[in-house]
Structures are given as structure tokens and as C-alpha cells.
Scaffold this motif. Structure first.
Motif: not given
Length: 403
Positions: A296-300, A302-303, A318-323, A329-332
Motif C-alpha cells: 500500500l505504501r512503504n512499510g505497509l 494490504m491483504l 482487509a488486513y494489514f502487515s508491515c511485511k 492484523v487490524a481486520r477492516t
């Protein structure tokens, strides 16, 4: 995978009386009420930012709207009778020329009598739809009078469905899953193996070169591919029916090269990867057979996926991760497909939505283009997909995010 299935033979459409259909709708309504397919599509409540990793929070959803440009383009083309008239999977890839190509699995071809489809309309298991500006064209195998899929297994009665394609060097690479029919029901299908199709980007009509991909564990290695520099991450699905789990592999350069499989831990460490497919771990549960993971952007990252924790769920999350390997995590909640279920826009308990994913080359950090597919359990010739051509066409969304 929820796709239209090739019918073994063309037959006269079966006429159905209104009363049995009402009974079937009522039964379907009762069966799906607890599964979420009957929920109306509402804009999700704005979710507050949640921590993803140290110093990084998830974005919130500012709103979701129809991508009218893509929707109108495919509607005009589908109704024109010039080629593609409806399909699922709906992957896309950016070519070196800067144009895009759309990759579809089961595809209806002309004739078309929009808003209906004649029962003579052929169905092939995969096609390519190149886009040039706002102009679309269709690539299929066979001939105009006897069309076939672009990619076909050597074994009679088997077929390929496409996965998340991408460009490597001078080739469009498309991971495939091979299937066969094992019984009369639309669910009586069995995965056979994974394969890779390679097509030169300078001539998408060239015959594809098809080679084997890892297939020892039953994981469908075709859900998505994410290219970062020389490394490509491959996202697969361990499909147990009611339960589906994400797995991750990686490869340097072409997908035809040697794969490594994610064992867990820091993905930067060699010890976190194995050349043995059975060492692959379950990374995320409740994903769909087709989903996406993009930067999505540097360091983030999006699933994007349809939530499969409930059967025939119409919720896109959506879920998000730094890798790129998670943890996600952070289910949206992003969207609920309004077409699905007996109280959906078609008022048809057989209609369902599935296999949502993003299109990164069309997206930005604050606007993600997402597609999902719509289908019907009434896959009979002359049934739902023939009475209304709009059912079996992808939906295109703009998901606005607030960083």
C-alpha cells in the motif's frame, strides 16, 4: 473455487415453474441467513486506526464507491457481442507497454442478446482481455466458430483456471490450477495440480508455454503473486472446503525457477524459508481462493479478500502487515456485496459474491481498486446466468483510505 462449471453437453434449457422456484428461494434464504449472504451492502462504519507494527497504524476506510469507468467499459464491451460477455477471476497485469491485460477464468463468449444470454453462448475456461485505453479485445483458443480456452491441459476432461498473473522479463506469467469433474454436482470437482503459463508480452496471441509448478501438498499456488525487485512472493491456498488457509512461497526471477516456502519468522532470514513444500506454514485463515497482497505504501502491505469464515459470505475485508509475509492484523471491513442472497439486489437466493482482490497498478495509497465476482448456484443452461447477463460480470470498486 466458486466458478461456473463447463457443462458436459448442450441441452435444451430446463423450464421451471414459479412455485418450485419460490420454494427453492425460501429454502436457500433459510440456509444462508446465518451465513451473511443475505446482508445488504452498507458502507462500513469508519474504523479507527489500529497498530500494525511498531510506529505503523492501519488506514481507515473513508468510503467505497463504484468505479464507473471500469464498470461502464466492461458493460459496453460485454453487451457489444465483440468478444467477452461475462466471466470470473478478474485478475489484471501491467504490460511493459504500459497497457493492462485482464485475465479471466470461465468466460462466456458471443452471441449475446443483452440483457439476456442465448443458450447457444459458448463457455471456455480461461481467456485474456487486453486493454488499450478504453478499448477491450478478447483472446481465446480454437476458432471463432469453435472457441476453446487459451490454456488447456493435455488430459482430456481437465481444465485450467487462472491465478494472479504478472510480468517477468519479456513474458506474462500466469499461475494455473488444473481441475477435473468427479460427479454430477457443481461442487463435484477436484484439484489436480498447479502449472505455469508463459506468454510473450509482445504477442499475447502466441501459444502459451506451460510447465509444472510445485504441487506435492495440495496447496493451490495461484491466488496471487507480488513482485518486489528480483523476488516474487507467491500466495497459495490450502483449501479444506469450509476452512481455507494462506501459504506463502518466494522465487527469484521467473516463477519457473526454484521456489522456497515460508516456514515462519523473519522473512529476511534464510532460516525462515525451506525448499521443501511441506514445510510451508499456515499464515492466515479465512482467505478466499483468490485474494491479493500488495504494498500500500512503504512499510505497509494490504491483504484484500472475501471473508470465508462463513459460507457464502458477502463481506470483503482487509488486513494489514508491515511485511509481505504477515502477520496480517487490524481486520477492516471494506464492503458487503449488495447482489448476494435472497434479499440482495437480484432477490435470488442462488446469487453469491466471491473472490475479491485488489489491482495494485490501478491503485494508490489512498484509493485501492478492488474487484469481486458474482455468480449463481443455478448454473443450468437457460438458468440465472442466461436470464440476466449482469449477474456473471465482475464488480469494480474504489476503496478510499485515510492514512
Amino acid at each position: 473455487m466458486f466458478h461456473v462449471l463447463r457443462q458436459p453437453a448442450r441441452a435444451a434449457p430446463r423450464r421451471r415453474s414459479l412455485v418450485p422456484r419460490r420454494r427453492r428461494l425460501a429454502a436457500r434464504a433459510a440456509a444462508l441467513a446465518g451465513a451473511g449472504a443475505c446482508l445488504a451492502a452498507l458502507a462500513p462504519a469508519a474504523a479507527s486506526a489500529a497498530p500494525v507494527c511498531t510506529g505503523v497504524n492501519s488506514p481507515s476506510v473513508a468510503g467505497v464507491t463504484t468505479n464507473t469507468s471500469l464498470s461502464s467499459m466492461f458493460t459496453r464491451y460485454g453487451d457489444s457481442g465483440a468478444g467477452w460477455t461475462g466471466a470470473d477471476s478478474t485478475y489484471s497485469a501491467r504490460l511493459p507497454s504500459g497497457s493492462d491485460v485482464w485475465l479471466f477464468s470461465d468466460t462466456f463468449l458471443p452471441p449475446i442478446t443483452a440483457p439476456t444470454r442465448p443458450t447457444s453462448a459458448p463457455l471456455v475456461n480461461n481467456t485474456l482481455v487486453p486493454q488499450s485505453g478504453s478499448t477491450l479485445s478478447t483472446i481465446h483458443g480454437g476458432t471463432a466458430s469453435a472457441p476453446e480456452a487459451v490454456m488447456r491441459p493435455a488430459t482430456a476432461g481437465h481444465w485450467y483456471w487462472v491465478g494472479g498473473g504478472s510480468v517477468s522479463g519479456s513474458n506474462l506469467e500466469i499461475p494455473l490450477t488444473e481441475w477435473r469433474k468427479i460427479g454430477p454436482s457443481i461442487w463435484d470437482i477436484r484439484w489436480q495440480r498447479n502449472a505455469l503459463a508463459r506468454i510473450p508480452t509482445r504477442n499475447l496471441r502466441a501459444a502459451p508455454t506451460i510447465t509444472a509448478l510445485p504441487s506435492a501438498t495440495g496447496i493451490n499456488w495461484a491466488a496471487w503473486t507480488l513482485r518486489e525487485g528480483w523476488t516474487t512472493y507467491v500466495y497459495g491456498v490450502e483449501d479444506l472446503g469450509a476452512e481455507k488457509y494462506m501459504h506463502i512461497a518466494k522465487v527469484t526471477g521467473s516463477l519457473a525457477n526454484r521456489w522456497s516456502f515460508y516456514k515462519g519468522g523473519d522473512p529476511a532470514l534464510p532460516a525462515s524459508w525451506s525448499e521443501t513444500e511441506s514445510d510451508s506454514i499456515r499464515v492466515q485463515e479465512h482467505v478466499a481462493n483468490e485474494h491479493s497482497v500488495h504494498k500500500l505504501r512503504n512499510g505497509l502491505y494490504m491483504l484484500t479478500t472475501t471473508d470465508t469464515s462463513l459460507a457464502f459470505n458477502n463481506e470483503i475485508v482487509a488486513y494489514f502487515s508491515c511485511k509481505p509475509t504477515g502477520p496480517f492484523v487490524a481486520r477492516t471491513s471494506l464492503y458487503r456485496a449488495p447482489e448476494a442472497g435472497p434479499w440482495g439486489s437480484y432477490l435470488d437466493g442462488d446469487v453469491y459474491a466471491y473472490n475479491a482482490h485488489a489491482h495494485p497498478q490501478l491503485s494508490s495509497a489512498t484509493n485501492v481498486v478492488v474487484t469481486y465476482n458474482v455468480n449463481s448456484l443455478d448454473a443450468t443452461i437457460g438458468g440465472d446466468l442466461y436470464r440476466d447477463v449482469s449477474i456473471y460480470r465482475p464488480r469494480f470498486l474504489n476503496v478510499a483510505l485515510t492514512p
